[in-house]
Scaffold this motif. Sequence first.
Motif, PDB file in Angstrom:
ATOM      1  N   UNK A 110       0.825  -1.222   0.000  1.00 14.15           N
ATOM      2  CA  UNK A 110       0.000   0.000   0.000  1.00 14.15           C
ATOM      3  C   UNK A 110       0.854   1.264   0.000  1.00 14.15           C
ATOM      4  N   UNK A 111       2.016   1.219   0.661  1.00 15.57           N
ATOM      5  CA  UNK A 111       2.883   2.404   0.682  1.00 15.57           C
ATOM      6  C   UNK A 111       3.411   2.713  -0.713  1.00 15.57           C
ATOM      7  N   UNK A 112       3.809   1.688  -1.461  1.00 20.39           N
ATOM      8  CA  UNK A 112       4.282   1.914  -2.829  1.00 20.39           C
ATOM      9  C   UNK A 112       3.150   2.437  -3.709  1.00 20.39           C
ATOM     10  N   UNK A 113       1.968   1.904  -3.513  1.00 19.93           N
ATOM     11  CA  UNK A 113       0.823   2.363  -4.300  1.00 19.93           C
ATOM     12  C   UNK A 113       0.516   3.830  -4.019  1.00 19.93           C
ATOM     13  N   UNK A 114       0.524   4.194  -2.734  1.00 21.49           N
ATOM     14  CA  UNK A 114       0.249   5.585  -2.361  1.00 21.49           C
ATOM     15  C   UNK A 114       1.338   6.516  -2.864  1.00 21.49           C
ATOM     16  N   UNK A 115       2.589   6.079  -2.792  1.00 21.10           N
ATOM     17  CA  UNK A 115       3.696   6.921  -3.233  1.00 21.10           C
ATOM     18  C   UNK A 115       3.686   7.107  -4.743  1.00 21.10           C
ATOM     19  N   UNK A 116       3.330   6.053  -5.468  1.00 20.01           N
ATOM     20  CA  UNK A 116       3.235   6.179  -6.921  1.00 20.01           C
ATOM     21  C   UNK A 116       2.139   7.140  -7.344  1.00 20.01           C
ATOM     22  N   UNK A 117       0.987   7.065  -6.664  1.00 20.33           N
ATOM     23  CA  UNK A 117      -0.106   8.005  -6.971  1.00 20.33           C
ATOM     24  C   UNK A 117       0.302   9.437  -6.609  1.00 20.33           C
TER      25      UNK A 117
ATOM     26  N   UNK B  67      10.501   7.277 -13.380  1.00 19.85           N
ATOM     27  CA  UNK B  67      10.892   5.925 -12.979  1.00 19.85           C
ATOM     28  C   UNK B  67      10.172   5.529 -11.693  1.00 19.85           C
ATOM     29  N   UNK B  68      10.099   6.450 -10.731  1.00 15.40           N
ATOM     30  CA  UNK B  68       9.402   6.153  -9.479  1.00 15.40           C
ATOM     31  C   UNK B  68       7.914   5.935  -9.705  1.00 15.40           C
ATOM     32  N   UNK B  69       7.315   6.755 -10.557  1.00 10.60           N
ATOM     33  CA  UNK B  69       5.886   6.632 -10.839  1.00 10.60           C
ATOM     34  C   UNK B  69       5.567   5.296 -11.494  1.00 10.60           C
ATOM     35  N   UNK B  70       6.236   5.002 -12.617  1.00 12.67           N
ATOM     36  CA  UNK B  70       5.943   3.775 -13.347  1.00 12.67           C
ATOM     37  C   UNK B  70       6.424   2.536 -12.601  1.00 12.67           C
ATOM     38  N   UNK B  71       7.572   2.654 -11.944  1.00 14.35           N
ATOM     39  CA  UNK B  71       8.122   1.505 -11.234  1.00 14.35           C
ATOM     40  C   UNK B  71       7.244   1.064 -10.082  1.00 14.35           C
ATOM     41  N   UNK B  72       6.755   2.010  -9.291  1.00 12.15           N
ATOM     42  CA  UNK B  72       5.944   1.659  -8.134  1.00 12.15           C
ATOM     43  C   UNK B  72       4.553   1.184  -8.532  1.00 12.15           C
ATOM     44  N   UNK B  73       3.903   1.915  -9.419  1.00 10.90           N
ATOM     45  CA  UNK B  73       2.570   1.489  -9.843  1.00 10.90           C
ATOM     46  C   UNK B  73       2.634   0.180 -10.629  1.00 10.90           C
TER      47      UNK B  73
END
Length: 228
Positions: A61-68, A98-104
């Motif tokens: 959930x943390x990666x999902x929230x950070x990507x959004x 990279x952070x956006x696409x990588x995490x989502x």
Amino acid sequence: MCSLIEVYAHDHKAVPFSSVIIALKYRHVQNDIAYLLFVFAKFLRVTKQYLPHIARLCLISTFLEDGIRMWFQWSEQKEYIETTWGCGFFLATLFVLINLLGQLGGCILILSRNFVQYACFGLFGLIALQTVAYSILWDPKFLMRNLALGGGLLLLLAESRSEGRSMFAGVPTMRESSPKQYMQLGGRVLLVLMFMTLLHFDTSFLSPCLHMTECGIIIVYSWLFLAL
């Protein structure tokens, strides 16, 4: 063997009335506990197919929230990286992308159970990248949170290695190989660090009592988390 109620029904003097009341209350409590266990077992039967997905969603959930957040704070994140590191517009934009696409993308792969190991390794790399880029290495609280995120990824990585043998993500069994057990133990130990970030130290009058209570709760909860 006859119950107290049956004896009392035949002979009022043989058994005190207070004992009958206690027996009735005890039987009532037994019935309530049995009903609660029945409801809980029925709940597990109905939801057992959804619990692994919920567990994975909680771990990422943390990666999902950070990507959004990267999407909605695109300009702020890009400007921060560009100003802090002086890397220019292109590299700052590339870092945020990279952070956006990588995490989502990693979250989608983990939730869909496709290439889970590659997704976990990719998220491990993003944790290391963010630790350096945001200078988290020198902030103990955020560093422990990042290590806890790595622990969650270790649990997902271990769970993906025995797909179909375990019902819950991150719950070990006795027949598993040692490497997976070590990964699960390491993941649980790192996740405990998340609890340590809840400690707050100040100079108020009640702070010693609050600190002792917080430490006690964290120790007990961490012990249960590692032991179960």
